[in-house]
Design a protein around this motif. Structure first.
Motif, PDB file in Angstrom:
ATOM      1  N   GLN A  27       0.692  -1.021  -0.146  1.00  0.00           N
ATOM      2  CA  GLN A  27      -0.006   0.031   0.063  1.00  0.00           C
ATOM      3  C   GLN A  27       0.910   1.308   0.014  1.00  0.00           C
ATOM      4  O   GLN A  27       0.645   2.216  -0.872  1.00  0.00           O
ATOM      5  N   TYR A  29       4.094   1.819  -0.940  1.00  0.00           N
ATOM      6  CA  TYR A  29       5.118   1.845  -1.910  1.00  0.00           C
ATOM      7  C   TYR A  29       5.464   3.338  -2.499  1.00  0.00           C
ATOM      8  O   TYR A  29       6.674   3.614  -2.409  1.00  0.00           O
ATOM      9  N   GLY A  30       4.393   3.939  -3.081  1.00  0.00           N
ATOM     10  CA  GLY A  30       4.577   5.561  -3.549  1.00  0.00           C
ATOM     11  C   GLY A  30       5.141   6.184  -2.401  1.00  0.00           C
ATOM     12  O   GLY A  30       5.918   7.118  -2.549  1.00  0.00           O
ATOM     13  N   LYS A  56       3.645  13.906  -8.337  1.00  0.00           N
ATOM     14  CA  LYS A  56       2.868  13.300  -9.492  1.00  0.00           C
ATOM     15  C   LYS A  56       3.764  12.323 -10.136  1.00  0.00           C
ATOM     16  O   LYS A  56       3.289  11.324 -10.773  1.00  0.00           O
ATOM     17  N   GLN A  57       5.069  12.424  -9.411  1.00  0.00           N
ATOM     18  CA  GLN A  57       5.955  11.386 -10.067  1.00  0.00           C
ATOM     19  C   GLN A  57       5.769  10.001  -9.387  1.00  0.00           C
ATOM     20  O   GLN A  57       6.470   9.071 -10.235  1.00  0.00           O
ATOM     21  N   TYR A  58       4.873   9.807  -8.223  1.00  0.00           N
ATOM     22  CA  TYR A  58       4.840   8.864  -7.620  1.00  0.00           C
ATOM     23  C   TYR A  58       3.311   8.124  -7.519  1.00  0.00           C
ATOM     24  O   TYR A  58       2.709   8.946  -7.692  1.00  0.00           O
ATOM     25  N   PRO A  59       3.443   6.992  -7.461  1.00  0.00           N
ATOM     26  CA  PRO A  59       2.101   6.272  -7.590  1.00  0.00           C
ATOM     27  C   PRO A  59       1.177   6.508  -6.148  1.00  0.00           C
ATOM     28  O   PRO A  59       1.178   5.527  -5.406  1.00  0.00           O
ATOM     29  N   LEU A  60       0.788   7.573  -5.998  1.00  0.00           N
ATOM     30  CA  LEU A  60       0.287   7.798  -4.656  1.00  0.00           C
ATOM     31  C   LEU A  60      -1.417   7.994  -4.947  1.00  0.00           C
ATOM     32  O   LEU A  60      -1.828   8.174  -5.883  1.00  0.00           O
ATOM     33  N   THR A  61      -2.071   7.484  -3.955  1.00  0.00           N
ATOM     34  CA  THR A  61      -3.581   7.773  -3.644  1.00  0.00           C
ATOM     35  C   THR A  61      -3.826   9.083  -3.562  1.00  0.00           C
ATOM     36  O   THR A  61      -2.760   9.770  -3.084  1.00  0.00           O
ATOM     37  N   GLN A  64      -3.142   9.598   0.095  1.00  0.00           N
ATOM     38  CA  GLN A  64      -1.514   9.681   0.512  1.00  0.00           C
ATOM     39  C   GLN A  64      -1.054  11.088   0.218  1.00  0.00           C
ATOM     40  O   GLN A  64      -0.041  11.498   0.879  1.00  0.00           O
TER      41      GLN A  64
END
Length: 84
Positions: A27, A29-30, A56-61, A64
Motif C-alpha cells: 500500500q 510503496y509510493g 505526481k512522479q509517484y504512484p500515490l492515492t 496519500q
C-alpha cells in the motif's frame, strides 16, 4: 475524514499502532519511494518549489498525497509509510 484500513489482522486493533506488514508495504510503496527521493538535495528543492507537482512522479492515492501535503505523519503511517 474517514481513513483507509489495511486488511484486517489480529494486531490491527492495537490503539495508535500501524504495524508495517506486507499489506502496508504494498500500500505504501509510493509514499516510501517519495520519502527515499528526499535524500537528494535536488529532490528536496524540487519538492519545496512545487509540492503537488513533485508528488505526481509517484504512484500515490489522493489520500496519500493529502497526508504528505498536510504533514500528517500518523496518517502516512496508516497509509503504508515506513519510518525507516
Amino acid at each position: 475524514m474517514a481513513r483507509a484500513k489495511s486488511k484486517a489482522n489480529e494486531y490491527e486493533d492495537i490503539p495508535g499502532t500501524f504495524v508495517f506488514n506486507a499489506d502496508r508495504s504494498r500500500q505504501g510503496y509510493g509514499i516510501n519511494m517519495f520519502c527515499m527521493s528526499l535524500m537528494k538535495d535536488a529532490n528536496r528543492k524540487a519538492f519545496k518549489a512545487n509540492e503537488a507537482e513533485y508528488l505526481k512522479q509517484y504512484p500515490l492515492t489522493p489520500e496519500q498525497a493529502d497526508a504528505i501535503i498536510k504533514r500528517d505523519y500518523n496518517w502516512m503511517l496508516e497509509l503504508g509509510a515506513n519510518i525507516y
